[in-house]
Write a protein that holds these residues in place. Structure first.
Motif, PDB file in Angstrom:
ATOM      1  N   MET A 159       0.839  -1.196   0.000  1.00  0.00           N
ATOM      2  CA  MET A 159       0.000   0.000   0.000  1.00  0.00           C
ATOM      3  C   MET A 159       0.868   1.236   0.000  1.00  0.00           C
ATOM      4  SD  MET A 159      -1.323   2.609   1.984  1.00  0.00           S
ATOM      5  CE  MET A 159      -2.476   2.809   3.288  1.00  0.00           C
ATOM      6  N   LEU A 160       0.621   2.143  -0.941  1.00  0.00           N
ATOM      7  CA  LEU A 160       1.337   3.408  -1.048  1.00  0.00           C
ATOM      8  C   LEU A 160       0.365   4.538  -0.749  1.00  0.00           C
ATOM      9  CD1 LEU A 160       3.277   2.715  -4.387  1.00  0.00           C
ATOM     10  CD2 LEU A 160       3.905   2.050  -2.058  1.00  0.00           C
ATOM     11  N   ASN A 161       0.673   5.330   0.266  1.00  0.00           N
ATOM     12  CA  ASN A 161      -0.226   6.371   0.752  1.00  0.00           C
ATOM     13  C   ASN A 161       0.378   7.755   0.520  1.00  0.00           C
ATOM     14  OD1 ASN A 161      -2.437   7.539   2.212  1.00  0.00           O
ATOM     15  ND2 ASN A 161      -1.136   7.670   4.029  1.00  0.00           N
ATOM     16  N   THR A 170       9.121   2.349   6.071  1.00  0.00           N
ATOM     17  CA  THR A 170      10.257   1.789   5.335  1.00  0.00           C
ATOM     18  C   THR A 170      10.768   0.481   5.943  1.00  0.00           C
ATOM     19  OG1 THR A 170      11.721   3.262   6.583  1.00  0.00           O
ATOM     20  CG2 THR A 170      11.013   3.992   4.399  1.00  0.00           C
ATOM     21  N   GLY A 171      10.347   0.180   7.169  1.00  0.00           N
ATOM     22  CA  GLY A 171      10.741  -1.079   7.789  1.00  0.00           C
ATOM     23  C   GLY A 171       9.672  -2.155   7.716  1.00  0.00           C
ATOM     24  N   THR A 172       8.551  -1.879   7.031  1.00  0.00           N
ATOM     25  CA  THR A 172       7.452  -2.850   7.011  1.00  0.00           C
ATOM     26  C   THR A 172       7.650  -3.957   5.979  1.00  0.00           C
ATOM     27  OG1 THR A 172       6.110  -1.487   5.500  1.00  0.00           O
ATOM     28  CG2 THR A 172       5.823  -1.128   7.864  1.00  0.00           C
ATOM     29  N   SER A 173       8.692  -3.837   5.183  1.00  0.00           N
ATOM     30  CA  SER A 173       9.112  -4.941   4.311  1.00  0.00           C
ATOM     31  C   SER A 173      10.624  -4.857   4.168  1.00  0.00           C
ATOM     32  CB  SER A 173       8.463  -4.845   2.937  1.00  0.00           C
ATOM     33  OG  SER A 173       8.972  -5.861   2.084  1.00  0.00           O
ATOM     34  N   PRO A 174      11.311  -6.001   4.129  1.00  0.00           N
ATOM     35  CA  PRO A 174      12.776  -5.974   4.017  1.00  0.00           C
ATOM     36  C   PRO A 174      13.260  -5.439   2.672  1.00  0.00           C
ATOM     37  CG  PRO A 174      11.945  -8.225   3.930  1.00  0.00           C
ATOM     38  CD  PRO A 174      10.789  -7.366   4.319  1.00  0.00           C
ATOM     39  N   ASP A 195      -1.304  -6.425   8.437  1.00  0.00           N
ATOM     40  CA  ASP A 195      -0.077  -7.083   7.985  1.00  0.00           C
ATOM     41  C   ASP A 195       0.210  -6.843   6.502  1.00  0.00           C
ATOM     42  OD1 ASP A 195       0.185  -7.975  10.561  1.00  0.00           O
ATOM     43  OD2 ASP A 195      -0.385 -10.046  10.133  1.00  0.00           O
ATOM     44  N   VAL A 196      -0.065  -5.622   6.055  1.00  0.00           N
ATOM     45  CA  VAL A 196       0.252  -5.218   4.686  1.00  0.00           C
ATOM     46  C   VAL A 196       1.470  -4.288   4.735  1.00  0.00           C
ATOM     47  CG1 VAL A 196      -0.544  -3.954   2.645  1.00  0.00           C
ATOM     48  CG2 VAL A 196      -2.142  -5.399   3.927  1.00  0.00           C
ATOM     49  N   PHE A 230       6.124  -8.999   4.533  1.00  0.00           N
ATOM     50  CA  PHE A 230       5.711  -8.072   5.587  1.00  0.00           C
ATOM     51  C   PHE A 230       6.578  -8.250   6.829  1.00  0.00           C
ATOM     52  CE2 PHE A 230       3.254  -7.380   9.508  1.00  0.00           C
ATOM     53  CZ  PHE A 230       2.972  -6.028   9.363  1.00  0.00           C
ATOM     54  N   LEU A 231       6.949  -7.141   7.449  1.00  0.00           N
ATOM     55  CA  LEU A 231       7.655  -7.153   8.728  1.00  0.00           C
ATOM     56  C   LEU A 231       6.912  -6.289   9.733  1.00  0.00           C
ATOM     57  CD1 LEU A 231      11.456  -6.771   7.835  1.00  0.00           C
ATOM     58  CD2 LEU A 231      10.272  -8.832   8.616  1.00  0.00           C
ATOM     59  N   LYS A 232       6.742  -6.798  10.928  1.00  0.00           N
ATOM     60  CA  LYS A 232       6.190  -5.997  12.025  1.00  0.00           C
ATOM     61  C   LYS A 232       7.332  -5.203  12.645  1.00  0.00           C
ATOM     62  CE  LYS A 232       2.466  -6.416  13.607  1.00  0.00           C
ATOM     63  NZ  LYS A 232       1.190  -5.727  13.296  1.00  0.00           N
ATOM     64  N   VAL A 233       7.134  -3.898  12.783  1.00  0.00           N
ATOM     65  CA  VAL A 233       8.181  -3.013  13.296  1.00  0.00           C
ATOM     66  C   VAL A 233       7.934  -2.747  14.777  1.00  0.00           C
ATOM     67  CG1 VAL A 233       9.277  -0.752  13.069  1.00  0.00           C
ATOM     68  CG2 VAL A 233       8.407  -1.932  11.036  1.00  0.00           C
TER      69      VAL A 233
END
Length: 248
Positions: A111-113, A130-134, A170-171, A222-225
């Motif tokens: 998702m791009l906001n 920027t940390g929500t995906s590697p 988790d997106v 997806f990464l949880k920050v």
């Protein structure tokens, strides 16, 4: 009063990847006469036009929808364009969407906001999530070689805009933002102060990010920050913001 989200899907051409959707979105509401959320302290009631917050994002979605649709034959993944309502009232439109049957019908992989992208100054761009995906850190740095923005990367997927509603699902999210200013949530946020050339540059970068994700054979992981932010409080899956304006 009742209000509505506006969605516009564009189908990709790849028989497999078209089922993995990139969401490009913004919110199209503002404060009206400033009944809530206004920082204006004058005695005379005035309309809050919201040229930056968030007519700039609305224009951005329309421009990207036009450009991406014009190049549809090259699009592998599907793209869903959304203009959310009631963001200023507490991310209500995006929260409603992510809990809806319509959301469950889409396999949204990123998702791009865009929220306040119209006041680029000193070539400084802020990107949340920027940390929500590697893949995001290197992707942004690589694309930025063509733009040379001075980028402030905020790894957290939570923040005072609609990307938060997707992050809790988790997106992987990226939220583009050119920064706060003294006209924020005030009647003085008018079109004369918009940096149109700067917004075009921001939109070109967002387009390149979207197309890079479109080319990926595997969806962004997806990464949880782990958040260290003190500017918000959590209430279940909803973030409640306390009216502070961070100094970026």
């Amino acid at each position: 009063a009742a209000t509505e989200n506006v969605t516009g899907p564009t189908e990709g051409s790849d028989p497999v990847l078209k089922n993995a959707v990139i969401d490009i979105e913004e919110h199209n509401d503002h404060l009206g006469y400033g009944t809530y959320g206004s920082l204006y302290r004058g005695a005379e009631k005035q309309i809050h036009n919201g040229a930056d917050d968030n007519a700039s994002g609305t224009a951005g979605v329309l421009e990207l929808a036009q450009k991406i649709s014009a190049n549809k034959k090259d699009l592998k993944r599907s793209v869903l364009f959304i203009c959310f309502a009631a963001e200023e009232a507490g991310l209500l439109g995006s929260a409603f969407f992510t809990k809806s049957e319509l959301y469950s019908n889409y396999n949204i992989v990123a998702m791009l906001n865009m929220d306040m992208i119209g006041r680029l100054a000193d070539n400084k761009l802020i990107i949340y999530g920027t940390g929500t995906s590697p893949v995001f850190f290197n992707l942004i740095d690589s694309i930025n070689k063509s733009f040379n923005f001075t980028i402030t990367k905020t790894p957290d997927g939570f923040g005072p805009s609609d990307h938060s509603s997707f992050y809790v699902k988790d997106v992987p999210v990226l939220h583009f933002f050119t920064g706060t200013h003294t006209d924020y949530h005030s009647p003085t946020d008018d079109v004369e102060k918009i940096n149109s050339e700067g917004e075009v540059k921001v939109l070109n970068m967002i387009y390149d990010v979207a197309m890079a994700i479109d080319e990926m054979k595997i969806k962004p992981e997806f990464l949880k920050v782990t958040s260290t932010g003190n500017e918000n409080k959590s209430m279940g899956s909803v973030k409640v913001y306390v009216g502070t304006i961070p100094d970026y």
